[in-house]
Design a protein around this motif. Structure first.
Motif, PDB file in Angstrom:
ATOM      1  N   UNK A   1       0.821  -1.222   0.000  1.00  0.00           N
ATOM      2  CA  UNK A   1       0.000   0.000   0.000  1.00  0.00           C
ATOM      3  C   UNK A   1       0.848   1.263   0.000  1.00  0.00           C
ATOM      4  N   UNK A   2       1.644   1.413  -1.049  1.00  0.00           N
ATOM      5  CA  UNK A   2       2.517   2.575  -1.185  1.00  0.00           C
ATOM      6  C   UNK A   2       1.832   3.615  -2.064  1.00  0.00           C
ATOM      7  N   UNK A   3       1.617   4.791  -1.526  1.00  0.00           N
ATOM      8  CA  UNK A   3       0.969   5.855  -2.283  1.00  0.00           C
ATOM      9  C   UNK A   3       1.516   7.219  -1.921  1.00  0.00           C
ATOM     10  N   UNK A   4       1.187   8.205  -2.755  1.00  0.00           N
ATOM     11  CA  UNK A   4       1.608   9.577  -2.517  1.00  0.00           C
ATOM     12  C   UNK A   4       0.526  10.523  -3.025  1.00  0.00           C
ATOM     13  N   UNK A   5       0.240  11.551  -2.243  1.00  0.00           N
ATOM     14  CA  UNK A   5      -0.633  12.626  -2.700  1.00  0.00           C
ATOM     15  C   UNK A   5       0.248  13.830  -3.007  1.00  0.00           C
ATOM     16  N   UNK A   6       0.359  14.158  -4.293  1.00  0.00           N
ATOM     17  CA  UNK A   6       1.145  15.328  -4.681  1.00  0.00           C
ATOM     18  C   UNK A   6       0.250  16.557  -4.706  1.00  0.00           C
ATOM     19  N   UNK A   7       0.720  17.624  -4.086  1.00  0.00           N
ATOM     20  CA  UNK A   7      -0.007  18.891  -4.026  1.00  0.00           C
ATOM     21  C   UNK A   7       0.773  19.922  -4.832  1.00  0.00           C
ATOM     22  N   UNK A   8       0.111  20.536  -5.811  1.00  0.00           N
ATOM     23  CA  UNK A   8       0.758  21.519  -6.683  1.00  0.00           C
ATOM     24  C   UNK A   8       0.090  22.880  -6.492  1.00  0.00           C
ATOM     25  N   UNK A   9       0.903  23.898  -6.155  1.00  0.00           N
ATOM     26  CA  UNK A   9       0.399  25.233  -5.839  1.00  0.00           C
ATOM     27  C   UNK A   9       1.005  26.279  -6.770  1.00  0.00           C
ATOM     28  N   UNK A  10       0.314  27.389  -6.930  1.00  0.00           N
ATOM     29  CA  UNK A  10       0.860  28.503  -7.704  1.00  0.00           C
ATOM     30  C   UNK A  10       1.920  29.259  -6.908  1.00  0.00           C
ATOM     31  N   UNK A  11       1.700  29.319  -5.600  1.00  0.00           N
ATOM     32  CA  UNK A  11       2.623  30.038  -4.722  1.00  0.00           C
ATOM     33  C   UNK A  11       2.878  29.199  -3.479  1.00  0.00           C
ATOM     34  N   UNK A  12       4.100  29.282  -2.980  1.00  0.00           N
ATOM     35  CA  UNK A  12       4.441  28.490  -1.799  1.00  0.00           C
ATOM     36  C   UNK A  12       4.372  29.269  -0.494  1.00  0.00           C
TER      37      UNK A  12
END
Length: 404
Positions: free
Chosen positions: A258-269
């Protein structure tokens, strides 16, 4: 007094029920086409040799079993995100991209859905018809009041209903979440072209919709890791903020880790540290923190050039087998004279073939031919082999002629 026995009775879902029935079947000719695990010609499950090597390295390097942070192993989440977007080092440093380790792809979907519902006040999600069976359930259980399907498959033409898809998302309310299969669409095996992806992105930008990608088969559609990530990279280049749920079960043959990742992509950090805290709190309330072994194994492969190269070569061989089986299965059905056209089998990509059978036909195959699949006739390509393909083709021909 409330009693547990008063809870409404429900049946098992299609996958579990079909799998249980298969294992209870004593027929010597039974065929398992249910779960999407990669099988070899002899029907045994395949474990990538490079995974075994990497696991041994992880075990030898383990000095303790201390808890991980709720967000997991940063090296893993960064390597996983790099697999999707390429060189992300500057963006990672700026907080414009970050990852949250999850319990499989389903865990990533759940974490993302909870965040969108609790902290973005999202109430509406659109997902494909048909789609991964728990997509709607995950969002409904996470507080989404409206779960809608957008048209994806034209069952008559056995092709993508792109006009219907565009019409449905064009009418979605502002700030709706739209779930998108990046590649190897489950269960149809039909993926959008690059031009179609561009049109979808344009509609979503105009309607101010939130993309949520789901990618469990990166590389298993085209045979190329970067090609299968193209839709995600395109949306990123167009300036979208989005989420992406990654699963490594299929691509690393590590289903039960059960290996997973949620990638979060933003315009500004500028606010990324605060956002990370929200995600960590969600994880903390769901399961406290993620497991170590599987993610460390994947990280070992992704971060070691020699192991990465071995993984890439093994992976391409898996894709070749999938393509060969597709061709052989289509030919077998055509040689049998099974009613209808079968070009969609080789037009589709990835781990699954969607035969578009009725419930009655699926049941007939089970009870009279001992062939097991789930609703709609979705089958695991590698459940087929050059020993059973002819038998399955004959059974489908018989079924179609008796159950039209």
């Amino acid at each position: 007094m409330v009693q547990f026995n008063n809870v409404p009775v429900v049946g098992r879902n299609g996958y579990i029920e079909a799998d249980t029935a298969f294992h209870n079947d004593i027929s010597p000719v039974k065929v398992d086409l249910v779960f999407g695990t990669f099988r070899l010609e002899d029907t045994s499950q395949y474990l990538l040799p490079v995974v075994k090597r990497a696991e041994n390295m992880v075990v030898n390097d383990t000095s303790s079993h201390d808890y991980l942070s709720p967000a997991g192993i940063e090296g893993f989440t960064k390597s996983a995100s790099r697999l999707l977007l390429g060189d992300i080092d500057p963006l990672w440093q700026e907080g414009k991209i970050f990852g949250v380790q999850s319990i499989g792809g389903a865990g990533a979907l759940k974490i993302g859905a909870e965040f969108l519902s609790r902290h973005m006040n999202c109430t509406t999600v659109y997902y494909p018809d048909p789609s991964y069976e728990i997509h709607g359930t995950i969002f409904a259980f996470s507080g989404f009041q409206n779960t809608f399907e957008y048209r994806y498959l034209n069952r008559e033409t056995k092709a993508i209903d792109f006009d219907g898809l565009c019409d449905d998302i064009s009418n979605a309310s502002v700030d709706s979440v739209v779930l998108l299969h990046a590649c190897g669409h489950n269960p149809t095996g039909f993926d959008l072209t690059k031009e179609q992806w561009r049109i979808v992105a344009e509609i979503m930008k105009e309607r101010k919709l939130i993309p949520f990608f789901d990618i469990a088969y990166q590389g298993m559609a085209s045979g190329d890791i970067e090609e299968d990530a193209w839709p995600i990279r395109y949306f990123h280049s167009e300036g979208f903020e989005f989420l992406c749920a990654q699963s490594f079960s299929k691509t690393f043959t590590m289903y039960n880790e059960r290996v997973g990742n949620l990638m979060v992509v933003l315009k500004s950090g500028f606010n990324s540290d605060s956002l990370k805290i929200h995600f960590e709190r969600i994880v903390r309330c769901l399961y406290s923190n993620p497991p170590n072994h599987g993610a460390k194994t994947v990280f070992q492969i992704l971060s070691n050039p020699e192991l990465y190269e071995e993984w890439s070569c093994s992976f391409k061989a898996m894709v070749v087998r999938i393509i060969e089986v597709r061709k052989a299965f289509r030919k077998a059905l055509e040689d049998e004279g099974a009613p209808g056209k079968w070009n969609h089998i080789t037009d589709q990509k990835g781990m699954f073939i969607l035969l578009l059978l009725t419930d009655c036909q699926v049941e007939y195959l089970r009870y009279f031919h001992h062939i097991y699949m789930v609703k709609g006739g979705r089958i695991n390509v590698t459940g087929l082999n050059f020993t059973n393909i002819s038998y399955v083709a004959k059974a489908i021909n018989d079924t179609l002629r008796k159950n039209i």
